[in-house]
Design an enzyme around this catalytic site. Structure first.
Site, short mmCIF file in Angstrom:
data_model
loop_
_atom_site.label_atom_id
_atom_site.label_comp_id
_atom_site.label_asym_id
_atom_site.label_seq_id
_atom_site.Cartn_x
_atom_site.Cartn_y
_atom_site.Cartn_z
CG ASP A 142 28.58 -40.37 20.21
OD1 ASP A 142 28.12 -39.60 21.05
OD2 ASP A 142 29.32 -41.16 20.24
CE1 TYR A 175 29.36 -38.90 12.14
CE2 TYR A 175 29.99 -39.90 14.21
CZ TYR A 175 30.23 -39.78 12.90
OH TYR A 175 30.88 -40.86 12.23
NE ARG A 180 27.34 -42.13 13.75
CZ ARG A 180 27.42 -42.17 14.84
NH1 ARG A 180 26.78 -41.22 15.73
NH2 ARG A 180 28.10 -43.02 15.47
CG ASP A 181 31.43 -44.18 9.55
OD1 ASP A 181 31.91 -43.45 8.58
OD2 ASP A 181 32.03 -44.87 9.85
CB SER A 187 31.56 -43.96 13.09
OG SER A 187 32.75 -43.71 13.97
CG ASP A 227 33.57 -38.82 7.60
OD1 ASP A 227 34.16 -37.86 7.50
OD2 ASP A 227 33.75 -39.73 8.13
CG HIS A 272 40.52 -35.14 4.56
ND1 HIS A 272 41.72 -35.70 3.59
CD2 HIS A 272 39.84 -36.36 4.76
CE1 HIS A 272 41.17 -36.99 3.55
NE2 HIS A 272 40.56 -37.48 4.21
CD1 TRP A 275 36.23 -37.85 -0.20
CD2 TRP A 275 36.02 -37.86 1.87
NE1 TRP A 275 35.11 -38.41 -0.01
CE2 TRP A 275 34.94 -38.35 1.41
CE3 TRP A 275 35.90 -37.71 3.34
CZ2 TRP A 275 33.93 -38.98 2.31
CZ3 TRP A 275 34.97 -38.40 4.24
CH2 TRP A 275 33.96 -38.87 3.56
CD1 TRP A 371 39.42 -43.69 6.77
CD2 TRP A 371 38.99 -44.01 8.92
NE1 TRP A 371 38.76 -44.84 6.83
CE2 TRP A 371 38.38 -44.95 7.95
CE3 TRP A 371 38.70 -44.07 10.32
CZ2 TRP A 371 37.42 -46.07 8.45
CZ3 TRP A 371 37.73 -44.94 10.70
CH2 TRP A 371 37.39 -45.99 10.02
CE LYS A 399 38.44 -39.36 17.38
NZ LYS A 399 37.45 -40.53 17.33
CD GLU A 403 36.04 -38.53 22.82
OE1 GLU A 403 35.51 -38.74 21.83
OE2 GLU A 403 35.74 -37.97 23.85
CG ASP A 405 40.10 -42.37 14.72
OD1 ASP A 405 39.42 -41.52 14.86
OD2 ASP A 405 41.49 -42.39 14.52
C1 BGC Z 1 32.77 -41.81 16.81
C2 BGC Z 1 31.80 -41.09 17.85
C3 BGC Z 1 32.89 -40.37 18.63
C4 BGC Z 1 33.54 -39.33 17.83
C5 BGC Z 1 34.60 -38.57 18.65
C6 BGC Z 1 33.73 -40.88 15.86
O1 BGC Z 1 34.75 -41.76 15.17
O2 BGC Z 1 32.16 -42.66 15.93
O3 BGC Z 1 31.30 -42.09 18.68
O4 BGC Z 1 31.76 -39.33 19.49
O5 BGC Z 1 34.37 -40.25 16.95
O6 BGC Z 1 35.65 -39.29 19.29
#
Ligand code: BGC
Length: 450
Positions: A142, A175, A180-181, A187, A227, A272, A275, A371, A399, A403, A405
């Site tokens: 990322d 990613y 982005r996003d 993100s 996305d 998904h 969406w 989400w 995912k 970690e 979101d």
């Molecule tokens: C985050 C990334 C992360 C990824 C996996 C995304 O939502 O923006 O930084 O690496 O999730 O956890």
């Protein structure tokens, strides 16, 4: 006495045997290597990277050699000239790329999980948590700063492959598109289009390619840009998305072409069921994927699409969640079955992988579009190629569960309102960082249980 004398005579005739020679494909050098540095006849010691020299087929004389050009290639591929990039022409397997491969476990996630388990006092929960370290997930690149670690991962996979004889497959997420996003905030990435982001993105891709190229016998599967293209199907009314349209398309085309040149099997992210699975979105989505694929020159290692990345939908729901009302494609299987024929007729390869990492518990959201760190979620079906559908190559965990979101701190730059809703667990840290309470909930709610 006679035996002793003849052994001495033999030893004096063949002094080369005093120093062991490494067999084909064995290690023969690298930082801290103390073993033999010569190879059996027909093989040459070549530098794969500074940590790993390997006996590869060939008879070049220097030992160890300093070339970084690999002498072997991906199964089904051949390396051509040595200048410029790309230099590899490749022929992918026509089969499911997961078949016959062991999915390599990333130490990055295993470390996160082991540290997290160490903070759990309940012995039963802790034992369950530790099991998650043995379940393969994708590694997300990322930020460009993480890319050098890809080389160490591939080196590790290669050495496991050689010691076990079991072919290894490394899973990555590409990613880092500029802007982005574009339809959310949580993100937002490191590159902006206004600040030469597309060129910086191309450099990021080049760096990934350079790493992969050094380990041609390790298979790599990539999910391409979660996305991004889905946002171009439905969110062009958001100005950041319409402004990013050209850069997203060029960036993804570049990624597909370059990763193809080193034999990376690719699944482009396709949102998904909730969406792109709505009937009005299916056909425009299929057209966009086919267009990008065609613009990239139909790269042969593009295998298909990835769905449900970082989302919560079931592959096959026992009954529709009430929030899916109005969409007959209420789970990933319905979505895939509806999209596949449209892809095929548009000339796009209709194969899929589906993220089920956080889909263990259903009917937990207030709205289908929620989400962010959805409360009540549990780890889901384990990764497998036993998917029940010929369209689906594998159920995967994309995912890395635990970690985050997105942050619930409303004063943060990357605060997105979805992360402050009542069905989002709070307080939550920044996207991508570890969210201990969420991880513990995923463990205790896992279905099947851990
Ligand atoms: C985050 C990334 C992360 C990824 C996996 C995304 O939502 O923006 O930084 O690496 O999730 O956890």
């Amino acid at each position: 006495m006679f035996k002793f004398a003849s052994l001495l005579a033999l030893a004096s005739l063949i002094p080369a045997f005093v120093q062991a020679q490494q067999p084909l494909y064995a290690q023969c050098g690298g930082t801290d290597w103390t073993g033999a540095t010569t190879c059996v006849s027909g093989a040459t010691c070549q530098e794969v990277n500074e940590y790993y020299f390997q006996c590869l087929p060939g008879t070049a004389s220097s030992t160890p050699a300093t070339t970084t050009t690999p002498a072997t290639t991906q199964p089904g591929s051949t390396t051509t000239s040595g200048t410029g990039s790309p230099t590899t022409t490749t022929t992918p397997s026509t089969d499911n790329p997961y078949t016959g491969y062991n999915v390599w476990l990333t130490p990055y996630y295993a470390d996160e999980v082991q540290t997290a388990a160490g903070q759990i006092s309940d012995a039963t929960l802790k034992a369950k948590a530790l099991k998650v370290a043995d379940i393969p997930t994708f590694t997300w690149f990322d930020v460009v700063a993480k890319v050098p670690t890809l080389g160490t991962y591939l080196a590790d996979a290669q050495s496991k492959q050689q010691s076990s004889g079991q072919k290894q497959l490394v899973q990555i997420v590409v990613y880092d598109l500029p802007d982005r996003d574009c339809a959310a905030l949580a993100s937002n990435g490191e590159f902006s289009i206004a600040n030469d982001g597309l060129n910086k993105y191309k450099d990021y891709i080049d760096q990934i390619v350079a790493q992969v190229k050094q380990y041609p016998d390790v298979r790599v599967v990539a999910v391409i840009e979660p996305d991004s293209l889905a946002n171009l199907v439905t969110n062009l009314n958001v100005s950041k998305c319409s402004g990013a349209q050209t850069a997203y398309k060029s960036g993804v085309v570049y990624a597909l072409q370059q990763l193809n040149s080193v034999g990376v099997y690719m699944y482009i992210d396709a949102g998904h069921a909730g969406w792109l699975g709505w009937s009005a979105n299916l056909s425009p989505a299929a057209e966009l994927f086919a267009q990008i694929y065609s613009d990239a020159g139909k790269p042969s290692f593009v295998r298909g699409l990835a769905t449900n990345v970082a989302n919560y939908n079931a592959l096959s729901a026992s009954s529709p969640d009430p929030i899916t009302q109005g969409n007959s494609n209420y789970d990933e299987l319905h979505y895939i079955d509806a999209l596949a024929p449209m892809l095929s007729s548009a000339g796009f390869p209709a194969h899929f992988i589906v993220d089920q990492g956080r889909s263990g518990v259903q009917d937990i959201r207030d709205q289908w579009g929620d989400w962010c760190n959805v409360k009540g979620a549990g780890f889901g079906t384990r990764p497998t190629t036993n998917t029940g559908s010929s369209l689906i190559d594998a159920i995967v965990w994309v995912k890395p569960g635990g970690e985050c979101d997105g942050t619930s701190n409303s004063s943060a730059t990357r605060y997105d309102a979805h992360c402050g809703q009542s069905d989002a667990l709070q307080p939550a840290p920044e996207a991508g960082t570890w969210f201990q309470a969420y991880f513990e909930a995923l463990v205790s709610n896992a279905s099947p249980s851990l």
